[in-house]
Design an enzyme around this catalytic site. Structure first.
Site, PDB file in Angstrom:
ATOM      1  N   GLU A  25      27.668  42.001  30.232  1.00  6.42           N
ATOM      2  CA  GLU A  25      27.380  40.655  29.726  1.00  6.42           C
ATOM      3  C   GLU A  25      28.641  40.016  29.173  1.00  6.42           C
ATOM      4  OE1 GLU A  25      24.122  40.828  26.985  1.00  6.42           O
ATOM      5  OE2 GLU A  25      22.668  41.340  28.567  1.00  6.42           O
TER       6      GLU A  25
ATOM      7  N   SER B 163      24.615  36.548  36.265  1.00 12.44           N
ATOM      8  CA  SER B 163      23.375  37.321  36.271  1.00 12.44           C
ATOM      9  C   SER B 163      22.836  37.389  37.707  1.00 12.44           C
ATOM     10  CB  SER B 163      22.385  36.695  35.280  1.00 12.44           C
ATOM     11  OG  SER B 163      21.308  37.545  35.010  1.00 12.44           O
TER      12      SER B 163
ATOM     13  N   HIS C 158      24.590  42.462  33.566  1.00  7.52           N
ATOM     14  CA  HIS C 158      24.095  42.954  32.271  1.00  7.52           C
ATOM     15  C   HIS C 158      24.274  44.473  32.237  1.00  7.52           C
ATOM     16  CE1 HIS C 158      22.053  39.102  31.377  1.00  7.52           C
ATOM     17  NE2 HIS C 158      21.682  39.109  32.637  1.00  7.52           N
TER      18      HIS C 158
END
Lengths: 285, 285
Positions: B205, B136, B178
């Site tokens: 993801e 992330s 993401h």
């Protein structure tokens, strides 16, 4: 039915709308449609064959075109192929200055009209100089290879999307609508992955791709048009199983926002990379 | 800090994770991380500097790595730049076999560690052969030009996205995460529109892009990696006002699903159109 327009033939225009065009407030796209038809005194028909609720959908456009002072407006409802083969209906359509094909289900639209007198009348009207508009399902129906059905959520998936035979005003493209709003890039990539001969054209809501009588194009409305070109693509799609995500290398993507114009006499030069798309999309009949 | 690896230098690997990697069930990506570090008996540190809730985030990875029998696991919490300049902390990191950078906010991570001993220690660890993973925000932080902030809903918008200076393991790319789940193509296109020198890399993801010590790459996990290359692009982005949607013609898009491998000794030949990306992404230091 699909022969390109002859040099010197007077030919109409196509207004390919991504669904959700404004029908109550500024109605920019609908206003442009009326102008392309020649103005509010011209004859406009609204073809509702794509929808299962034709009267409801007609009432929306009845009000919208009425507000724009289009007196000679009428619906063309098609409940069966018999209706679509009715000579009087076909004559109405062939003689119209503008034909507006509503949303609904493009498979329904083509199942009802494909190959009928009404189908021929649409092409005749275009050849006479009419403006033919299609929104949502009506937009997807306009090409020869029609995006018929299917979903791809986050990624393209082999086999997830099916094609049909559309009305065929345009060749070599497949058209999707509600494009950004319904996140349909994966769906369009799916079609292009398996059918790299076709250019993918994704049209946003309240956005239209206008193919002008003179041979240029314009994007109007609130959003953008996305073009996907897989002709240079390297892909493993032929080797993978159904429902798998294909590798797709060297897909060409063009983002054309509202206000973009190409190919008209007063427009700036078309970028080289867009010239094939321009040639393909303006070859209408 | 950013010199490419010398021929013959033993160098580690980078595992760039798109967030949301599984930490409880099959933990495929985390298992691979441990393997890349040399196995569960190796020393793993979890750098929590990106997050405002370091203890909570550490507890998740503590449990996950514990379940994988990694005994020598510990957190590196960084509350201030003083912490990041602590010699003992830096030594821990430099000597680790694996460093896992958690999610949170990449601007926070770089504000705390950028230019400190800890920053140097990360590069030293990579040069020694460690595996460095980032998920992330930790993933976005790994490149020299870091995607710092901003949103673009449906379309790229000039000025909507800001860049920062990342850790710089990789040059000439900007990394988003993401990617499909948070519909971030428009954001990545925004960066590439204004910075066409950078290749955009979007990681889904529970998906990772592995840059191997030997110079190949692999995509693993549940989703795909999307590469956006704007170097051939024609665009009006320099001429339009802020917040407007740019025209972007001839963007190259590559979709690389999980399982794809390129550039390793046993891999099939890399498609030509991907070779620049491969060269750029494997030039790590």
């Amino acid at each position: 039915m699909n022969a390109p327009a002859q040099a010197g033939t007077r030919r109409g225009s196509l207004l390919i709308i991504g669904g959700g065009e404004d029908r109550e407030d500024d109605m920019q796209i609908l206003e442009r449609f009326i102008a392309l038809c020649g103005g509010p005194d011209k004859r406009i028909v609204v073809l509702t064959a794509a929808t299962r609720v034709p009267e409801r959908v007609w009432s929306i456009y009845d009000a919208a075109f009425g507000a724009m002072n289009v007196d000679k407006r009428k619906p063309v409802h098609v409940a069966s192929r018999l209706d679509a083969d009715d000579a009087a209906t076909a004559a109405d359509v062939a003689q119209a200055d503008g034909i507006f094909m509503t949303g609904g289900d493009q498979k329904r639209l083509l199942a009802l009209i494909g190959g009928t007198k009404l189908d021929e009348a649409l092409h005749a009207a275009l050849a006479r100089g009419a403006c033919i508009a299609g929104t949502s399902a009506g937009a997807s129906a306009m090409s020869a290879h029609m995006l018929a059905d299917g979903k791809a959520d986050l990624h393209p998936e082999k086999g997830a999307v099916s094609l049909g035979a559309g009305i065929g005003f345009v060749q070599r493209v497949v058209i999707d609508q509600h494009f950004s709003q319904r996140q349909r890039l994966a769906r369009l990539l799916t079609v292009v992955a398996q059918n790299p001969y076709l250019l993918g054209v994704g049209i946003d809501e309240d956005t239209a791709l206008l193919i002008e009588a003179g041979g240029g194009i314009e994007i109007l409305g609130a959003g953008a048009v996305t073009v996907i070109d897989g002709r240079h693509m390297v892909s493993n799609v032929a080797d993978i199983r159904n429902r798998k995500v294909p590798e797709m290398v060297d897909v060409r993507l063009h983002l054309l926002p509202s206000g973009s114009r190409y190919g008209g006499p007063c427009d700036t030069a078309t970028p080289d990379a867009l010239s094939d798309f321009l040639k393909i999309i303006t070859n209408i009949a």
